[in-house]
Design a protein around this motif. Structure first.
Motif, PDB file in Angstrom:
ATOM      1  N   GLU F  51       5.182 -14.423 -16.865  1.00  0.00           N
ATOM      2  CA  GLU F  51       6.146 -13.352 -16.659  1.00  0.00           C
ATOM      3  C   GLU F  51       6.391 -12.544 -17.924  1.00  0.00           C
ATOM      4  N   SER F  52       5.424 -12.553 -18.843  1.00  0.00           N
ATOM      5  CA  SER F  52       5.579 -11.824 -20.104  1.00  0.00           C
ATOM      6  C   SER F  52       4.188 -11.574 -20.663  1.00  0.00           C
ATOM      7  N   GLN F  53       4.123 -10.698 -21.659  1.00  0.00           N
ATOM      8  CA  GLN F  53       2.853 -10.434 -22.335  1.00  0.00           C
ATOM      9  C   GLN F  53       2.390 -11.688 -23.073  1.00  0.00           C
ATOM     10  N   ILE F  54       3.353 -12.454 -23.596  1.00  0.00           N
ATOM     11  CA  ILE F  54       2.972 -13.675 -24.299  1.00  0.00           C
ATOM     12  C   ILE F  54       2.283 -14.638 -23.341  1.00  0.00           C
ATOM     13  N   GLU F  55       2.863 -14.821 -22.171  1.00  0.00           N
ATOM     14  CA  GLU F  55       2.251 -15.743 -21.217  1.00  0.00           C
ATOM     15  C   GLU F  55       0.935 -15.206 -20.640  1.00  0.00           C
ATOM     16  N   GLU F  56       0.836 -13.859 -20.531  1.00  0.00           N
ATOM     17  CA  GLU F  56      -0.456 -13.279 -20.122  1.00  0.00           C
ATOM     18  C   GLU F  56      -1.550 -13.689 -21.123  1.00  0.00           C
ATOM     19  N   ALA F  57      -1.149 -13.865 -22.392  1.00  0.00           N
ATOM     20  CA  ALA F  57      -2.124 -14.227 -23.429  1.00  0.00           C
ATOM     21  C   ALA F  57      -2.316 -15.731 -23.542  1.00  0.00           C
ATOM     22  N   THR F  58      -1.201 -16.491 -23.518  1.00  0.00           N
ATOM     23  CA  THR F  58      -1.350 -17.929 -23.769  1.00  0.00           C
ATOM     24  C   THR F  58      -1.999 -18.657 -22.600  1.00  0.00           C
ATOM     25  N   CYS F  59      -2.030 -18.049 -21.433  1.00  0.00           N
ATOM     26  CA  CYS F  59      -2.637 -18.730 -20.286  1.00  0.00           C
ATOM     27  C   CYS F  59      -4.157 -18.697 -20.314  1.00  0.00           C
ATOM     28  N   VAL F  60      -4.740 -17.809 -21.111  1.00  0.00           N
ATOM     29  CA  VAL F  60      -6.186 -17.595 -20.987  1.00  0.00           C
ATOM     30  C   VAL F  60      -7.011 -18.764 -21.528  1.00  0.00           C
ATOM     31  N   PRO F  61      -6.767 -19.226 -22.763  1.00  0.00           N
ATOM     32  CA  PRO F  61      -7.600 -20.351 -23.218  1.00  0.00           C
ATOM     33  C   PRO F  61      -7.507 -21.580 -22.305  1.00  0.00           C
ATOM     34  N   PRO F  62      -6.299 -21.974 -21.846  1.00  0.00           N
ATOM     35  CA  PRO F  62      -6.271 -23.095 -20.889  1.00  0.00           C
ATOM     36  C   PRO F  62      -7.085 -22.818 -19.619  1.00  0.00           C
ATOM     37  N   MET F  63      -7.067 -21.569 -19.160  1.00  0.00           N
ATOM     38  CA  MET F  63      -7.859 -21.250 -17.973  1.00  0.00           C
ATOM     39  C   MET F  63      -9.347 -21.388 -18.277  1.00  0.00           C
ATOM     40  N   LEU F  64      -9.775 -20.894 -19.447  1.00  0.00           N
ATOM     41  CA  LEU F  64     -11.190 -21.032 -19.807  1.00  0.00           C
ATOM     42  C   LEU F  64     -11.558 -22.515 -19.915  1.00  0.00           C
ATOM     43  N   ALA F  65     -10.656 -23.301 -20.517  1.00  0.00           N
ATOM     44  CA  ALA F  65     -10.929 -24.732 -20.648  1.00  0.00           C
ATOM     45  C   ALA F  65     -11.003 -25.387 -19.271  1.00  0.00           C
ATOM     46  N   ALA F  66     -10.111 -25.000 -18.372  1.00  0.00           N
ATOM     47  CA  ALA F  66     -10.132 -25.578 -17.018  1.00  0.00           C
ATOM     48  C   ALA F  66     -11.431 -25.244 -16.302  1.00  0.00           C
ATOM     49  N   LEU F  67     -11.905 -24.022 -16.510  1.00  0.00           N
ATOM     50  CA  LEU F  67     -13.175 -23.638 -15.889  1.00  0.00           C
ATOM     51  C   LEU F  67     -14.330 -24.431 -16.491  1.00  0.00           C
ATOM     52  N   GLU F  68     -14.301 -24.592 -17.805  1.00  0.00           N
ATOM     53  CA  GLU F  68     -15.359 -25.355 -18.453  1.00  0.00           C
ATOM     54  C   GLU F  68     -15.349 -26.809 -17.955  1.00  0.00           C
ATOM     55  N   ALA F  69     -14.168 -27.325 -17.690  1.00  0.00           N
ATOM     56  CA  ALA F  69     -14.038 -28.728 -17.289  1.00  0.00           C
ATOM     57  C   ALA F  69     -14.366 -28.960 -15.820  1.00  0.00           C
ATOM     58  N   HIS F  70     -14.366 -27.901 -15.045  1.00  0.00           N
ATOM     59  CA  HIS F  70     -14.537 -28.053 -13.595  1.00  0.00           C
ATOM     60  C   HIS F  70     -15.968 -28.449 -13.244  1.00  0.00           C
ATOM     61  N   ALA F  71     -16.087 -29.472 -12.436  1.00  0.00           N
ATOM     62  CA  ALA F  71     -17.409 -29.869 -11.947  1.00  0.00           C
ATOM     63  C   ALA F  71     -17.535 -29.442 -10.486  1.00  0.00           C
ATOM     64  N   GLY F  72     -18.751 -29.403 -10.008  1.00  0.00           N
ATOM     65  CA  GLY F  72     -18.927 -29.052  -8.601  1.00  0.00           C
ATOM     66  C   GLY F  72     -19.438 -27.641  -8.469  1.00  0.00           C
ATOM     67  N   PRO F  73     -20.013 -27.310  -7.315  1.00  0.00           N
ATOM     68  CA  PRO F  73     -20.666 -26.022  -7.102  1.00  0.00           C
ATOM     69  C   PRO F  73     -19.646 -24.880  -7.045  1.00  0.00           C
ATOM     70  N   VAL F  74     -20.000 -23.787  -7.680  1.00  0.00           N
ATOM     71  CA  VAL F  74     -19.143 -22.599  -7.666  1.00  0.00           C
ATOM     72  C   VAL F  74     -20.028 -21.375  -7.436  1.00  0.00           C
ATOM     73  N   ASP F  75     -19.652 -20.577  -6.432  1.00  0.00           N
ATOM     74  CA  ASP F  75     -20.394 -19.343  -6.169  1.00  0.00           C
ATOM     75  C   ASP F  75     -19.634 -18.101  -6.608  1.00  0.00           C
ATOM     76  N   ALA F  76     -18.326 -18.247  -6.751  1.00  0.00           N
ATOM     77  CA  ALA F  76     -17.501 -17.118  -7.212  1.00  0.00           C
ATOM     78  C   ALA F  76     -16.216 -17.694  -7.768  1.00  0.00           C
ATOM     79  N   VAL F  77     -15.653 -16.960  -8.727  1.00  0.00           N
ATOM     80  CA  VAL F  77     -14.396 -17.379  -9.359  1.00  0.00           C
ATOM     81  C   VAL F  77     -13.346 -16.305  -9.128  1.00  0.00           C
ATOM     82  N   ILE F  78     -12.139 -16.742  -8.771  1.00  0.00           N
ATOM     83  CA  ILE F  78     -10.999 -15.828  -8.693  1.00  0.00           C
ATOM     84  C   ILE F  78      -9.994 -16.228  -9.765  1.00  0.00           C
ATOM     85  N   VAL F  79      -9.597 -15.252 -10.586  1.00  0.00           N
ATOM     86  CA  VAL F  79      -8.543 -15.477 -11.577  1.00  0.00           C
ATOM     87  C   VAL F  79      -7.212 -15.407 -10.825  1.00  0.00           C
ATOM     88  N   GLY F  80      -6.551 -16.556 -10.688  1.00  0.00           N
ATOM     89  CA  GLY F  80      -5.415 -16.636  -9.778  1.00  0.00           C
ATOM     90  C   GLY F  80      -4.088 -16.185 -10.361  1.00  0.00           C
TER      91      GLY F  80
END
Lengths: 254, 254, 254, 254, 254, 254
Positions: F51-80
């Motif tokens: 709900e802020s510019q700070i959170e728009e920024a701080t959420c990105v590395p955890p999201m990238l890490a979560a994507l890197e950690a995800h196993a299993g087939p992926v055909d498309a990604v949605i940034v939620g």
């Protein structure tokens, strides 16, 4: 769901004949999602192909008439010409969502890159496309259009050199100030010749097939239960004739 | 010089009848410069009035047919409808300069002030006008459009209150962020009811009459020996029918 | 009607002398419609030609003074310099319509094609023209400017090669991303050398002569009874001196 | 470093007299960084204040003459009028960096918020400011201008209510579609009345003082060793008179 | 005043090591005005250099953490990376003015010429810069970006040929339709290699050094007592963690 | 096909807990086409809501890490997340098509009307959305954003009055100069509360649900075999760490 793809030209009397209608129906049906039935009709009285501002205009009333004459269930309509002729008129006419291939392609391409170029058939159509882009308010992402100078009907005979010709015409869009990073095939005949994948391989950028983009947009709208805004496109007042009876006589007089 | 003003509707079968054609011819002739002869024709098969996107489209082929059928000398053509329907098509068709009243009005108004508003008849036409402004590349000087909600044919009966209704509808265009300092009458019927001067007195800003602006633009182009760019509007390939014969049958099928 | 064409430079003391004022008066009178009388004056104290931002500025007070000093009937004023110097100031000053040649040319050209280029004399004036286009809100239709690098006074001696030089300088405007389909002569000297027709033949696009475009715009405004919006250009408060008496002394001090 | 602040009006003969020149010099010197010496001159022959398009034009030659007449070291020049009159001309004239207060303010404000509004003195100047914003290419961040309707000279007597009047005039810029989040004082007299801080407290948004913004921009350019691009503003050809000798006589003739 | 320059990368662990932090501190201190103390910190956990969209994103939380951890007086913050990563976030976080080098450079360059180009290191960053320009609303004055294809860390070894490489890469920005008349160095490493003056001499246009432009903007804001608009950048709600404790563990989990 | 919807916040530790992840997975799966399997993950270390510019920024590395950690087939990604945080970074990271809900919604809405408005939760996010629209080059069709002032987590308790609050907040977007004819829900929580249909009925315009729009866009891209342009988003150089190991320690240091 039932998607109706209406070709504003009178294809059946053109050089490719009614077989081309069937061929396109087959391709669209093959591209469609499970549960989608696609029908393709042409527009008696329309020009054999649409390669000028005059034909962009003269094809519309026959298309409206063809839609009025069509029986059977319809959940979405696709205007089957890249210049989206009569798109706003059909949106007034119909209660179902109405999709224009150029519009659908540009909005899909915008989600794949930053700057979208169009490769079309005739140089004379470039200002038409430029104008459509302005109407859509998409100038900021538009890298411009290029043309191979081959007529719509001639494309079908171009054979194996077609992709090379398209690639050569598109190249200037990809560099310098224009710097397109995504392309759209600017003609439905190119769509149904399925040159998008090979052109994409050749150029190294995504190439949107407008027939497929339009079909996907139609399916999306139906599945989401959405259609054109009635503030933007108020429904047509049916007490007024869509294609005046007197119209026919008038044209005959000419 | 001979200026041909073509009304894309079939006025003669409308409520005002053929007399309205003569009335408009008389007004235009009265506004014309010495040496200009104005002829007015309507378009058999066109709608009685043009108040929707559908009618903006269906009026064009009859207008093209009427132009093709017209005999006699022509030095300039005016598309006699404010939405400039088929303007690009007529520019392809004809070798003489072709003028659109909206285009001519906007470019005249732009020389009188900084921001141009339009007052028209139907709310549903506002997005159409907005789109035309975008095609013309004139968004930067456009303050938007407002509408009295009276149909074209009804305007003729509005009588003395018409100017007050137009003034009231236009007022929001003149203030706040929009801040129009110049107005254009957004309908040819308003032109020929000659409300421009009284509306200008009422609102204190110049009000452009599109019929007069179009006529002046046509006269200017003829006197300067200029016409549309053939790069922008390449001449139509006459080996292709302007209004296909099959067209008539097609529409008749509907 | 009486059209006053005011040259903001002091032409009479320039290399072409007072004869050039007469020559231009003759050409304008020849281009004018029946019933139009054109007078041409220059501006004592103005620079001999206007080829820099400094001269665009220093020419304005002498032009205002020349207008204040002019006796005789005036129905419209034309600012006789392509950069439209002082146009807004003259619109405040005068009750009659005031026309700028660049503005009039751009709005005429916009009705002949989609993208307008300008060919002018000095490269250093290109940013000035670009800025004027932005003020006019016409960037969307502007293809940019090109220059032959010949001074205003030198043009008169260029002779037969002038058209070829202009064509060569303009060529890049007509292709690539800029793609002008209509040109404007970007200098009044080019206007009065009447190179528009030959350049148009050479390049295959319409070429607008700004003196003729300005004259036609002035005649149109007078005939339509229109002038600048008083919301856009409020009348000058005449209790304040237009050109302060102290001004003269102040400049002398320098 | 030596910063020369040139007032294009002839302030010494205006109602505030030469004392105002000294007062402004004192304020600027107080705002300056260590090592900066500020001089303030006015422009003999300029108007007493600049509140119209005519005065925006007539003040420029006296300002150029005052600059030409000024002796003593100069490292940067500030055009001391909010409408930046003659800014481009002075940039041609001088080899030192030349700063316009409106330009400097807008570019400072742009670094403090997303949308910049201007509060000025006269409604009639709003289109002038709008035009300057377009020339600067800053329309995308411009929320528009508002005006208290007080003349420049009258501001000095407005006293304690001035901030409230400015706040009330500015309020509409801060809401709705305009939504300014940063303001600029649109007049140098407002600058030197130092209302920026109290107006900022009143409205809760930053308020840029254009005199201070211009001074800081000048100091920055000098310290960084930068000045105007010679491609953008080619140096003036000194073989041509800056303010023609004939000019003085010419104006006297008028 | 105390200016804090925070490098969002973890420079100390990069190839140039902690010595580079000291070197940059020394340069900045040398550029600063009398009375300005500059401190430079890097951001533990940040990437060694920022040459992709991923690194533009991953550098921000470490930078915010470094700012939170920093003790000592701060009057202004500079985000020490040309792409201004996290600029809006830092403006929410801090009460002091926060400066972005790209933003500061573009607004300084805009006061030196009409059209600003950027020369940067990696081609892949050009769309990032283009997007930043759009966010800033500065597209109208932006001539585009060019790149030498050298990585940030490699620049330091480029030696004497660096200026020639930059000049060669920039040349297309200065001509044709782009026509930049002012350049900005598009990378902080270029800033601290101090190539701006030699590149400017080579190309004949002003070249802005973004570190110096940012420092001057920070000093100006502090001296004028201004900071970011709280309407544009509302202060962060400190009841919410700036960098969640769980964040660290979360990243470790990944 | 497998669509991975990654929530950049750490939802499991937020007030709605891990159950909300399951609830959203269920809704998405229900909206999906036959043959689409949707997985939903959150991002450990991300903020509980954005709900802020700070959170728009701080959420990105955890999201990238979560994507890197995800196993299993992926055909498309949605940034939620509606603000599309890290969209460009994810496009660099992944070979599959990556969809942003705001981008997908805006491009769908653009095919339903002329002018698109957004109704979101926090006023402070409006400038963020405005900036995203500029990056996307969609300002020409953007009618602006409005906000109910309810936090993301609070929406879930708003109950029956939520639609009325949204309708009331949206109303100004639909009239006057903004004149939106189509709306987008500007928050994923609004998406998963499924208020789009009732809000659409209330307001009479189409209301796009961004979760459904994003899912449909992802399905379309997979079916058409398309993904982001590698010119626009070059693949990340995997020799550089996506989320540096030192990063974790560095943040811990803070």
């Amino acid at each position: 769901m039932n998607v109706l793809y209406v070709m504003p030209g009178e294809v059946r009397r053109g050089p490719l004949g009614a077989a081309e209608i069937d061929r396109r129906r087959g391709l669209l049906q093959g591209w469609a999602a499970t549960g989608t039935a696609v029908d393709v009709i042409d527009a008696p009285g329309g020009p054999p192909s649409i390669e000028s501002q005059i034909e962009e205009a003269t094809c519309v009333p026959p298309m409206l008439a063809a839609l009025e004459a069509h029986a059977g269930p319809v959940d979405a309509v696709i205007v089957g010409c890249f210049g989206d002729p009569g798109l706003a008129a059909v949106r007034e006419l119909r209660d179902e969502p109405v999709v224009g291939p150029f519009e659908a392609s540009l909005h899909l391409a915008a989600q794949l890159g930053h700057r979208v170029g169009v490769v079309t058939v005739r140089h004379r159509l470039i200002p038409v496309l430029d104008g459509l882009v302005r109407v859509m308010g998409q100038e900021a992402i538009y890298a411009g259009a290029a043309a191979v100078d081959i007529g719509v009907l001639g494309l079908h005979g171009a054979g194996a050199t077609l992709v090379a010709q398209l690639a050569s015409a598109s190249a200037p869009l990809l560099s310098g100030r224009r710097r397109a990073d995504t392309l759209v095939l600017g003609c439905m005949s190119l769509s149904f010749l399925e040159v998008d994948r090979s052109l994409s391989r050749e150029l190294g950028v995504p190439v949107v097939n407008p027939a497929r983009a339009a079909l996907a947009a139609a399916e999306t709208m139906v599945r989401l239960g959405m259609r054109q805004s009635r503030t933007a496109y108020p429904p047509y007042d049916r007490s007024r004739p869509v294609v005046p009876a007197t119209n026919v006589q008038g044209v005959a007089d000419a």
